[in-house]
Write an enzyme that holds these catalytic residues in place. Sequence first.
Site, PDB file in Angstrom:
ATOM      1  CD  GLN A   1      -3.186  -4.254   6.865  1.00  0.00           C
ATOM      2  OE1 GLN A   1      -3.587  -3.507   6.205  1.00  0.00           O
ATOM      3  NE2 GLN A   1      -3.672  -5.459   6.367  1.00  0.00           N
TER       4      GLN A   1
ATOM      5  CE  LYS B   1      -3.834  -2.256   2.247  1.00  0.00           C
ATOM      6  NZ  LYS B   1      -4.507  -2.684   3.471  1.00  0.00           N
TER       7      LYS B   1
ATOM      8  CG  ASP C   1      -9.505   0.093   6.030  1.00  0.00           C
ATOM      9  OD1 ASP C   1      -9.274  -0.490   4.657  1.00  0.00           O
ATOM     10  OD2 ASP C   1      -8.599  -0.014   6.837  1.00  0.00           O
TER      11      ASP C   1
END
Length: 294
Positions: free
Chosen positions: A96, A52, A119
């Site tokens: 994460q 990412k 997200d």
Amino acid sequence: MIIIDGKKTSEQIQEEIAAEVVKIKAAGGKVPHLAAVLVGNDGGSETYVASKVKTCERIGFGSSLFRFPDSVTEADLLQKIDELNNDPIVDGFIIQLPLPKHISDQKVIERISPKKDVDGFHPVNIGRMALNLPTYISATPFGILKLLERYAIETTGKHCVVIGRSNIVGSPMSILMARNGYPGNCTVTLTHSKTRNLKELCLQADIIIAALGKPGFLTADMVKDGAVVIDVGITRIKSETTKSGWKLLGDVDYEAVAPKCSYITPVPGGVGPMTIASLLLNTLKASRREVYGG
Ligand code: GUN
């Protein structure tokens, strides 16, 4: 039969975003910035986060990575989230997952400002999605919508069967495919482990989204001719034939199902590569204040 190329589509979207960044810079605007928080040393998470951050750099976004040991306290992690919520450089950030057992995922997700939740995991953003309001749609569902859109796949009035009701894929997909818009306007059947007549339902489907995490589950006898099949499965198994030592298995018996389909996503190379494009699109939206204004 058309094989939907998620890798190529994702790369195209990344190029388009890179071109946007060039325009933003030329106009003297603020470069979009994504921050990522990684806790511990889980191999999978390390790889995802590194990729990412690398992609952000390649397309011209700003990025930062904050690492914490497995032993970090929940309070310290929540404090980092508060900092990122208030950092004007950071347009969006992700924590994460999974997190160590002593930290509550839900508490962490709810601490993220919905404005920076690229997200799309915060309950406010999920609620906004359900209400068809501007929001951040999470990476996998957003990636599927983009694939349907880029391949101009007809969805209006179609019967879409979603297999699996997870919070991150099946449930949001069922809402998104039913909503008034494109892609959308489907008649949706959301199926799960307690569904009784799954084969019958699948045989009626124009679009099947398989997101249950069981390799090869969707077999040819469950699919009607001309159906669109989206395979969200990514079960990782050990393999001696790949360089990495791992192999990804989809939820669809691809070899047998593909010849019956009008469109199908392969695994790997279908839905998977789209998730990074989704995250970048959400970060661009965040930097443009497209969801919450301001
Ligand atoms: N772990 C696996 N997928 C994801 C994702 O899309 N976002 C975050 N934050 N963690 C993940």
